[in-house]
Design an enzyme around this catalytic site. Sequence first.
Site, PDB file in Angstrom:
ATOM      1  N   SER A 108       3.680   0.007  -4.443  1.00 51.70           N
ATOM      2  CA  SER A 108       2.005   1.212  -4.602  1.00 51.70           C
ATOM      3  C   SER A 108       2.712   2.220  -4.201  1.00 51.70           C
ATOM      4  CB  SER A 108       1.064   1.387  -3.086  1.00 51.70           C
ATOM      5  OG  SER A 108       0.832   1.868  -3.127  1.00 51.70           O
ATOM      6  N   SER A 109       1.428   3.127  -5.914  1.00 53.23           N
ATOM      7  CA  SER A 109       2.360   4.554  -5.601  1.00 53.23           C
ATOM      8  C   SER A 109       2.298   5.543  -4.756  1.00 53.23           C
ATOM      9  CB  SER A 109       1.522   4.905  -7.540  1.00 53.23           C
ATOM     10  OG  SER A 109       0.077   4.829  -6.638  1.00 53.23           O
ATOM     11  N   CYS A 110       1.899   5.339  -3.237  1.00 49.95           N
ATOM     12  CA  CYS A 110       2.123   5.935  -2.656  1.00 49.95           C
ATOM     13  C   CYS A 110       3.146   5.803  -1.796  1.00 49.95           C
ATOM     14  CB  CYS A 110       0.752   5.791  -1.501  1.00 49.95           C
ATOM     15  SG  CYS A 110       1.425   3.747   0.197  1.00 49.95           S
ATOM     16  N   TYR A 137       2.684   2.916   5.319  1.00 47.02           N
ATOM     17  CA  TYR A 137       2.262   1.426   4.741  1.00 47.02           C
ATOM     18  C   TYR A 137       3.186   1.889   3.967  1.00 47.02           C
ATOM     19  CZ  TYR A 137       0.149  -0.766   0.231  1.00 47.02           C
ATOM     20  OH  TYR A 137       0.164  -1.985  -0.649  1.00 47.02           O
ATOM     21  N   LYS A 141       6.380  -0.599   2.175  1.00 49.03           N
ATOM     22  CA  LYS A 141       6.302  -0.132   0.586  1.00 49.03           C
ATOM     23  C   LYS A 141       8.434   0.030   0.374  1.00 49.03           C
ATOM     24  CE  LYS A 141       3.267  -2.282  -0.278  1.00 49.03           C
ATOM     25  NZ  LYS A 141       3.140  -4.423  -0.709  1.00 49.03           N
ATOM     26  N   HIS A 180     -11.039   1.020  -0.288  1.00 42.75           N
ATOM     27  CA  HIS A 180     -10.580   2.570  -1.437  1.00 42.75           C
ATOM     28  C   HIS A 180     -11.789   2.919  -2.168  1.00 42.75           C
ATOM     29  CE1 HIS A 180      -6.563   0.335  -0.778  1.00 42.75           C
ATOM     30  NE2 HIS A 180      -6.298   1.779  -0.958  1.00 42.75           N
TER      31      HIS A 180
END
Length: 314
Positions: A108-110, A137, A141, A180
């Site tokens: 994920s881009s987070c 999270y 990842k 989201h």
Amino acid sequence: MKNQDKIYISGHKGMVGSALHRKLQEHGYQNFVLKTHKELDLTDQRSVEEFFRHEQPEYVFLAAAKVGGIGANMAAPVEFLLENLQIQCNVISSAYRHKVKKLMFLGSSCIYPKDALQPLKEEYLMTGPLEPTNEGYAVAKIAGLKLCEYYRRQYGADFISVMPCNLYGYHDNFDLENSHIVPGLIRKFHEAKLKKQGSVTIWGSGKAYRELLFADEMADACVYLMENYSGEDFVNIGYGKDYTVMEIAETIKKIVGYEGKILMDFDKPEGMQRKIVDSEKLRRLGWMPRYTLEEGLRLTYKWYIENCSVLVSE
């Protein structure tokens, strides 16, 4: 991959996993092994090991994850960190032990630092503090993509990782407490239209930017990379343009046909002010998105109307 090779898609009932399943079928693949959460608990190491021993999949798409919006991540960081670590470690280690030919891990881009330069290049990973609202999270990842990197470096395993931007599409989570931005707004505007409410409230100022990609497009990129890429470095998957939360809300409002006002709740968090990934590496590898944001949102709303009858009737 050959059409008859056995492919395991973890999380095949979710938005990402179901998109991968559809896209692989479109590409001619037909030999799938699929398990629901009730059939296989990926947080249970013994069950995962037995599954790989018995099924012997040749290719794996690791799409299963515990996911949620800002509110959910802030309320349960322990679960978001722990459950994702368990899923990733169990699947990746069993895939190696049972000689899976190739595995793709979806991140994920987070994972990127909250103050990183925009657009977010792959090399910006771990160069600064993470966004606090989804740190648990993100840490999980990062661990997953590093585990794939280390298995490749130490043991020569063909494990690759991809980092999609914010996704939306069929089978998304439309629960108002844990969704989201896109599914949450679709449901809010749709219910406000049905109930003839005069306004819909969105979190924050509406000025934060978000890059959104239709999940079926992401799946197309994943299949393309699985067929054409093998490397230690992970690859961003993005749309290439971002929009303010207010622009996204206005677009969904128009698609739904809601005529009321949009209000802002300035006391609610809105996460990172901007988060757009640099997809130049993916473009150089030969893949480009095809759907516009409005086209993808219209398809998603149509799916919601046709499939979420319980929510629609509330």
